[in-house]
Design an enzyme around this catalytic site. Sequence first.
Site, PDB file in Angstrom:
ATOM      1  N   GLU A   1       0.850  -1.202   0.000  1.00 15.80           N
ATOM      2  CA  GLU A   1       0.000   0.000   0.000  1.00 15.80           C
ATOM      3  C   GLU A   1       0.879   1.243   0.000  1.00 15.80           C
ATOM      4  O   GLU A   1       2.003   1.228   0.496  1.00 15.80           O
ATOM      5  CB  GLU A   1      -0.933   0.001   1.210  1.00 15.80           C
TER       6      GLU A   1
ATOM      7  N   LEU B   1       9.075  18.423  -0.235  1.00 17.91           N
ATOM      8  CA  LEU B   1      10.134  19.420  -0.099  1.00 17.91           C
ATOM      9  C   LEU B   1       9.655  20.583   0.779  1.00 17.91           C
ATOM     10  O   LEU B   1      10.024  21.726   0.542  1.00 17.91           O
ATOM     11  CB  LEU B   1      10.564  19.948  -1.471  1.00 17.91           C
ATOM     12  N   LYS B   2       8.859  20.282   1.756  1.00 21.35           N
ATOM     13  CA  LYS B   2       8.386  21.316   2.678  1.00 21.35           C
ATOM     14  C   LYS B   2       9.154  21.208   3.990  1.00 21.35           C
ATOM     15  O   LYS B   2       9.052  20.220   4.711  1.00 21.35           O
ATOM     16  CB  LYS B   2       6.883  21.163   2.942  1.00 21.35           C
TER      17      LYS B   2
ATOM     18  N   CYS C   1       4.674   5.068   9.421  1.00 18.80           N
ATOM     19  CA  CYS C   1       5.364   4.474   8.267  1.00 18.80           C
ATOM     20  C   CYS C   1       6.835   4.864   8.159  1.00 18.80           C
ATOM     21  O   CYS C   1       7.711   4.007   8.245  1.00 18.80           O
ATOM     22  CB  CYS C   1       4.630   4.844   6.974  1.00 18.80           C
TER      23      CYS C   1
ATOM     24  N   LYS D   1       9.259   3.772  11.056  1.00 20.76           N
ATOM     25  CA  LYS D   1       9.335   2.312  11.132  1.00 20.76           C
ATOM     26  C   LYS D   1      10.035   1.726   9.907  1.00 20.76           C
ATOM     27  O   LYS D   1      10.903   0.839  10.020  1.00 20.76           O
ATOM     28  CB  LYS D   1       7.924   1.742  11.259  1.00 20.76           C
TER      29      LYS D   1
ATOM     30  N   LYS E   1       0.763  14.862  11.699  1.00 21.72           N
ATOM     31  CA  LYS E   1       0.395  15.626  10.516  1.00 21.72           C
ATOM     32  C   LYS E   1      -1.078  15.995  10.645  1.00 21.72           C
ATOM     33  O   LYS E   1      -1.802  15.398  11.461  1.00 21.72           O
ATOM     34  CB  LYS E   1       0.647  14.830   9.225  1.00 21.72           C
TER      35      LYS E   1
END
Length: 443
Positions: free
Chosen positions: A149, A248-249, A258, A261, A318
């Site tokens: 995924e 690119l922030k 994710c 890990k 986030k």
Amino acid sequence: MNIAVIGTGYVGLVSGVCFSEIGNQVICVDNNGAKVEMLNEGNVPIYEPGLKELMVSNMQAGRLSFTSNIAEAISQSDIIFIAVGTPSLPSGEANLSYVEQVAIEIGSHIESYKIIVTKSTVPVGTNDRVRELISSISSQPFDVASVPEFLREGSAVKDTLNPDRIVIGTNSDRAIKTLKKLHRPLTENLIITDIRSAEMIKYASNAFLATKISFINEISNICEKVGADVTRVAEGMGYDKRIGASFLKAGIGYGGSCFPKDTQALIQIAGMVDYDFRLLKSVVQVNQDQRFQVIHKLEEALGSLKGKTIAVWGLAFKPDTDDVRDAPAIDIIQHLSDAGAVIKAYDPIATANFRKEVDVASISWEENPLQAAEGADALCVLTEWKEFAHIDLTELAEIMKDPIMIDGRNLYSAEQVQASNLQYYSVGRPGLTKLEGKAAAII
């Protein structure tokens, strides 16, 4: 098609709901009876925009159901997706015990030909292990495939229904034909490969994206020293088709379930074949260090943090998710507490999950962002929730004891900052400080 999805975490639940949305009959399986009951009542255990509505509509249409009975789900399905967790062990390796247990369950209950698809992120060679475990228990025919995924929390439904590509790794023509048919309603961009390459594609993709994030954060630190603006630098880089604008922030680094890990797991995979993945080790170290730039800026503005009241906006790793796994806010708040600061924290969604992760007595949990900021010596923006972007910075500065903001996500424009009396620190770009009408200073 008749599908079973074993595991109802982010990947399993979203995948199952979306497979039912495109017309398949889906049974989602979880060994947590309370969770299954919650799902059958139409409630979701995670915050993901659009997921609950889609889940309920497919349940009402009779295409989606939830059960703890894995034997029943296996019996009624032609394709079985393994979507259980693979958390990190202390060594950084992926814990495959849940995947192996599911493989044993499948081997114990399989009664006819099935396609076993690993959706979980697993190290190279795991699907061979799945095949061995099932074969050691059952003589029934089956094929094994890896279909990793690539969804993002906060846009998981959209990513699943509109994927950039679907990677199908298997050595069976029969499985390829079926899995192509299953996924073609989602995209025509189907990449067929061997199982081990499919397993590696997932890790390589996440490691590269993590590398882009750490790279631009390193650039942001240099920008602060030379007077350049990292947002303009990233924009100029992003127009180059060889580089691209995504990831690119500059900010305070990645978190979540994710990237941390998977980068650690890939370092371990490399180590197991005697390869020292030095670049990726540096990516991980840069990311860990970057979150503490917030602390350095606070100390620059305030000196000692002992006894200071620090407001924190954002606890999730986030926006648009309640996931706090490896969120930068965990390390930052723990450091603030250790330094003797008093913390007033607010997040629109993730507060309950965060309170399970952090046991700090010096935190008060506020009901809105202005309540958190009121009377504070400084404010740290750690998650770029849209709610924060619309705050009136002039009003904000007036209610704070000292109008100091550390914007760890570059959420505010120069125009917004200039119109306020905030002493403003950003990441890798010039910020404007205005104090009682005095001349602006670049920070």
